[in-house]
Design a protein around this motif. Structure first.
Motif, PDB file in Angstrom:
ATOM      1  N   MET A   1     -47.104 -35.463  -5.483  1.00  0.00           N
ATOM      2  CA  MET A   1     -46.355 -34.721  -6.507  1.00  0.00           C
ATOM      3  C   MET A   1     -46.000 -33.330  -5.986  1.00  0.00           C
ATOM      4  N   ILE A   2     -44.747 -32.934  -6.153  1.00  0.00           N
ATOM      5  CA  ILE A   2     -44.314 -31.610  -5.720  1.00  0.00           C
ATOM      6  C   ILE A   2     -44.769 -30.574  -6.748  1.00  0.00           C
ATOM      7  N   ASN A   3     -45.559 -29.615  -6.292  1.00  0.00           N
ATOM      8  CA  ASN A   3     -46.075 -28.575  -7.179  1.00  0.00           C
ATOM      9  C   ASN A   3     -45.182 -27.340  -7.223  1.00  0.00           C
ATOM     10  N   PHE A 195     -55.149 -27.058   7.525  1.00  0.00           N
ATOM     11  CA  PHE A 195     -56.483 -26.720   8.047  1.00  0.00           C
ATOM     12  C   PHE A 195     -57.534 -27.202   7.051  1.00  0.00           C
ATOM     13  N   ILE A 196     -57.696 -26.511   5.976  1.00  0.00           N
ATOM     14  CA  ILE A 196     -58.649 -26.935   4.948  1.00  0.00           C
ATOM     15  C   ILE A 196     -58.008 -26.766   3.578  1.00  0.00           C
ATOM     16  N   GLY A 197     -58.481 -27.535   2.631  1.00  0.00           N
ATOM     17  CA  GLY A 197     -57.951 -27.434   1.282  1.00  0.00           C
ATOM     18  C   GLY A 197     -57.052 -28.592   0.906  1.00  0.00           C
ATOM     19  N   GLY A 198     -56.627 -29.379   1.902  1.00  0.00           N
ATOM     20  CA  GLY A 198     -55.817 -30.554   1.619  1.00  0.00           C
ATOM     21  C   GLY A 198     -56.697 -31.708   1.161  1.00  0.00           C
ATOM     22  N   GLU A 199     -56.083 -32.744   0.683  1.00  0.00           N
ATOM     23  CA  GLU A 199     -56.844 -33.896   0.225  1.00  0.00           C
ATOM     24  C   GLU A 199     -56.498 -35.134   1.045  1.00  0.00           C
ATOM     25  N   LYS A 200     -55.499 -35.877   0.615  1.00  0.00           N
ATOM     26  CA  LYS A 200     -55.194 -37.122   1.311  1.00  0.00           C
ATOM     27  C   LYS A 200     -54.021 -37.012   2.283  1.00  0.00           C
ATOM     28  N   TYR A 201     -53.459 -35.802   2.440  1.00  0.00           N
ATOM     29  CA  TYR A 201     -52.322 -35.623   3.327  1.00  0.00           C
ATOM     30  C   TYR A 201     -52.693 -34.792   4.542  1.00  0.00           C
ATOM     31  N   ARG A 202     -51.949 -34.971   5.625  1.00  0.00           N
ATOM     32  CA  ARG A 202     -52.125 -34.123   6.800  1.00  0.00           C
ATOM     33  C   ARG A 202     -51.688 -32.703   6.477  1.00  0.00           C
ATOM     34  N   CYS A 203     -50.627 -32.592   5.684  1.00  0.00           N
ATOM     35  CA  CYS A 203     -50.009 -31.296   5.448  1.00  0.00           C
ATOM     36  C   CYS A 203     -49.348 -31.306   4.077  1.00  0.00           C
ATOM     37  N   PRO A 204     -49.310 -30.181   3.363  1.00  0.00           N
ATOM     38  CA  PRO A 204     -48.669 -30.147   2.046  1.00  0.00           C
ATOM     39  C   PRO A 204     -47.145 -30.151   2.096  1.00  0.00           C
ATOM     40  N   ALA A 205     -46.566 -30.018   3.297  1.00  0.00           N
ATOM     41  CA  ALA A 205     -45.104 -30.011   3.425  1.00  0.00           C
ATOM     42  C   ALA A 205     -44.520 -31.327   2.936  1.00  0.00           C
ATOM     43  N   GLY A 206     -43.644 -31.249   1.960  1.00  0.00           N
ATOM     44  CA  GLY A 206     -42.996 -32.446   1.446  1.00  0.00           C
ATOM     45  C   GLY A 206     -43.872 -33.301   0.558  1.00  0.00           C
ATOM     46  N   THR A 207     -45.128 -32.934   0.432  1.00  0.00           N
ATOM     47  CA  THR A 207     -46.029 -33.687  -0.436  1.00  0.00           C
ATOM     48  C   THR A 207     -46.432 -32.848  -1.648  1.00  0.00           C
TER      49      THR A 207
END
Length: 305
Positions: A1-3, A195-207
């Motif tokens: 979901m895009i936040n 780095f840290i703080g993500g969940e199931k994605y490599r990167c928040p870009a586009g996710t």
């Protein structure tokens, strides 16, 4: 979901900061007649936040209309400014009292007393790019602490070899931030969730976020913006679901394990390998590890604080 959407309504700026990724971008400003259409897209897709970047946003003539349209539709708006146009900032804040609206000012050199006065009066948060040679003035740190102003230290992007030598490994950045927080507890680190703080994605870009240019073109993040290989579509020509389902997004949506070899790093178990854009810029590999941790050879420099 895009936040949230990182939105660049203009590339025009009254500065030419070497550290600014968008300093070489050119093009027309975002058409004011499309503001309501853009906000409608955000509302229909339940995107709660709009992050206004630049260029210098206070040079965008329809800024008040943009913020008014977004905030009146319950969209939270943040705006980043270089803080040099103090007259425009002061007038804007005196004329408008938008709900769900916050301003952050970049301070990377000694600020004027007028700017500090505006910051204190209107509770504007401060941000500084943190590097080995970064400006980090104790006077400003003390001012922010005394005024209870949030002070954000931004982990420096380093997409060139020269920038890489001025950056530092993520674990070193976090260590320096924690040391500073012992004296200045209002300091907060800003870094990629790769780095840290993500969940199931490599990167928040586009996710979790996308970047939007003045012409409506959409990219996974601002560090990959302007590159044809990462153009996802146009927000006015393509439905957002179509944009987000682009195969370009596969690398951002997937994550198997941290590829970094520094298993003794205190963040290793939670790290996702860092920023994809940095891996691509230096290694030509979207799956690689962020080079700021693995290629950085700079020496420590604590003289600025």
């Amino acid at each position: 979901m895009i936040n949230y959407i990182q939105f660049f309504p203009t590339f025009r700026c009254n500065r030419k900061c070497k550290s600014c990724f968008s300093r070489d971008f050119k093009g027309e400003d975002f058409p004011s007649e499309k503001i309501d259409a853009l906000v409608d897209i955000l509302v229909k897709n339940k995107i709660p936040s709009l992050d206004i970047l630049g260029g210098e946003p206070f040079l965008y003539e329809a800024l008040d209309r943009l913020i008014s349209s977004a905030t009146s539709n319950s969209i939270e708006v943040t705006l980043s400014t270089n803080g040099t146009l103090t007259g425009s900032i002061k007038k804007f804040l005196e004329c408008y009292n938008f709900r769900n609206f916050k301003i952050g000012v970049s301070i990377n050199e000694p600020p004027s007393e007028e700017l500090l006065k505006i910051i204190a009066e209107h509770r504007i948060w401060i941000k500084t790019l943190f590097s080995r040679e970064a400006f980090l003035d104790r006077k400003v740190l003390e001012f922010a602490k005394k005024s209870s102003i949030d002070y954000y230290l931004i982990y420096m992007d380093a997409l060139s070899e020269a920038e890489l030598s001025q950056s530092m490994p993520f674990y070193e950045f976090m260590e320096k931030v924690e040391n500073l927080r012992e004296t200045f507890p209002n300091i907060k680190p800003v870094y990629c969730k790769g780095f840290i703080g993500g969940e199931k994605y490599r990167c928040p870009a586009g996710t979790e976020k996308i970047t939007l240019f003045p012409d409506g073109s959409v990219y996974p993040c601002y560090l990959l913006a302007g590159k044809k290989d990462f153009l996802l579509g146009n927000i006015f020509s393509n439905h957002l679901s179509e944009i987000l389902s682009s195969p370009i997004m596969d690398v951002f949506r997937s994550f198997q394990r941290n590829q970094c070899k520094k298993e003794d790093c205190k963040f290793y178990k939670h790290c996702r390998g860092g920023c994809v854009a940095h891996s691509f810029a230096h290694l030509g590999n979207l799956q690689g590890v962020d080079p700021r941790c693995n290629m950085n050879k700079g020496g420590s420099n604590d003289k600025n604080y």
